[in-house]
Design a protein around this motif. Sequence first.
Motif, short mmCIF file in Angstrom:
data_model
loop_
_atom_site.label_atom_id
_atom_site.label_comp_id
_atom_site.label_asym_id
_atom_site.label_seq_id
_atom_site.Cartn_x
_atom_site.Cartn_y
_atom_site.Cartn_z
N ALA A 39 0.79 -1.28 0.06
CA ALA A 39 0.17 0.04 -0.13
C ALA A 39 0.82 1.21 0.08
O ALA A 39 0.76 2.07 -0.59
N GLY A 40 2.01 1.38 0.78
CA GLY A 40 2.83 2.45 0.80
C GLY A 40 3.49 2.60 -0.35
O GLY A 40 3.51 3.74 -0.91
N ALA A 41 3.91 1.44 -1.17
CA ALA A 41 4.59 1.44 -2.34
C ALA A 41 3.74 2.27 -3.42
O ALA A 41 3.86 3.07 -4.28
N LYS A 42 2.38 1.66 -3.70
CA LYS A 42 1.30 2.11 -4.50
C LYS A 42 1.11 3.81 -4.20
O LYS A 42 1.02 4.13 -5.09
N ALA A 43 1.08 4.15 -2.84
CA ALA A 43 0.83 5.53 -2.63
C ALA A 43 1.87 6.40 -3.38
O ALA A 43 1.73 7.44 -3.68
N LEU A 44 3.19 5.83 -3.13
CA LEU A 44 4.41 6.65 -3.44
C LEU A 44 4.42 6.49 -4.95
O LEU A 44 4.91 7.79 -5.61
N LEU A 45 4.10 5.45 -5.71
CA LEU A 45 4.15 5.53 -7.14
C LEU A 45 2.92 6.51 -7.59
O LEU A 45 3.14 7.01 -8.66
N ASP A 46 1.93 6.64 -6.99
CA ASP A 46 0.86 7.73 -7.31
C ASP A 46 1.18 8.98 -6.90
O ASP A 46 0.36 9.70 -7.14
N GLY A 47 2.09 9.18 -6.32
CA GLY A 47 2.49 10.48 -5.86
C GLY A 47 1.54 11.03 -4.67
O GLY A 47 1.55 12.49 -4.75
N LYS A 48 1.35 10.38 -3.86
CA LYS A 48 0.34 10.69 -2.85
C LYS A 48 1.32 11.86 -1.93
O LYS A 48 2.35 11.30 -1.52
N ALA A 49 0.91 12.92 -1.94
CA ALA A 49 1.64 13.93 -1.24
C ALA A 49 2.14 13.57 0.09
O ALA A 49 3.44 14.00 0.41
N VAL A 52 4.95 10.94 -0.22
CA VAL A 52 5.96 11.43 -0.56
C VAL A 52 6.94 12.42 0.28
O VAL A 52 8.13 12.21 0.50
N ALA A 53 6.15 13.40 1.27
CA ALA A 53 6.78 14.17 2.18
C ALA A 53 7.33 13.51 3.21
O ALA A 53 8.35 13.71 3.60
N ALA A 54 6.66 12.27 3.71
CA ALA A 54 7.28 11.37 4.78
C ALA A 54 8.59 10.82 4.29
O ALA A 54 9.45 10.84 5.03
N VAL A 55 8.76 10.38 3.27
CA VAL A 55 10.20 9.81 2.69
C VAL A 55 11.23 10.79 2.71
O VAL A 55 12.33 10.66 3.10
N ARG A 56 10.75 12.02 2.09
CA ARG A 56 11.55 12.94 1.86
C ARG A 56 12.22 13.49 3.16
O ARG A 56 13.37 14.07 3.29
N ALA A 57 11.40 13.75 4.25
CA ALA A 57 11.72 14.15 5.66
C ALA A 57 12.91 13.05 5.99
O ALA A 57 13.77 13.44 6.81
N MET A 58 12.44 11.77 5.67
CA MET A 58 13.89 10.93 6.16
C MET A 58 14.84 10.97 5.48
O MET A 58 16.00 10.85 6.05
#
Length: 263
Positions: A39-49, A52-58
């Motif tokens: 589910a997380g991978a699909k959200a990131l592939l779909d560009g869920k804001a 994406v912000a959570a990973v960028r913060a990491m």
Amino acid sequence: MRPTMGMWVWGERVLSPDGMTAFADAHGIDTLFVYVSPAGAKALLDGKASAVAAVRAMREGSRRVYAVAGEPDWSHGGDSMPEHAALLVRLAMATPLFDGLHFDVEPNALSEWGAPNSRPALIAGTEKFYAMLRASAPGVVIDAAVNPVFATLPSGSRTFLEALILHVNSVSIMAYRTSIARSLDWAAPAVTQVAAAKRSWRLGVLVDANPNEPGTSWFGTPREKFLSAMQSLDSLIATRFPNSHYAGLTIEGYDGLALIYAN
């Protein structure tokens, strides 16, 4: 000087971020191995804001972040990539969000691993998984979690570990022991083989509770005692395995380490 430390992070922290990133900032964690669910991978592939912000913060600062997945039954050697693994490959190939992929495939966790007649098929299946992974993700940095016993098992003219590392850039050696001497002795054959292949490696340190295997986890150790032990471990690794492409310690995992640092 504290050792270079990475950390495994489980749970749904891509979709439900918590204080983990702030914890990593506060304690100098330089690499995160973050579980990414389908589910997380699909959200990131779909560009869920928010994802994406959570990973960028990491990834803020110079910290490296790897997307993590893996199941023991992936060692059965199917003819196609497991759907979850294929999603992470798509994520790595289509976006710049992660520095690499990390897979934790443990055939030794399966019941049939204990049967001598079944083990060679699991070894071959695990190697097949990593070969398919590398073929599907050319140029992607791949790290594999490995059990030190892999360095002692045959696979054709090589050991299981030597065959596996042909397909990856680095490994995390899970030589979980609370005796530093025992941990290093157990890891030594794997370190020798990884160094000969000119791959980088990290040493895994277990801090999550593991009551069924006494002597493997630092769970509940007072903070100062733990930090002193990690400094000693890091120094001894540098002395015992010089020029071996050692990249630091990786702590398993965030929740157990947070408990230690709270003491």
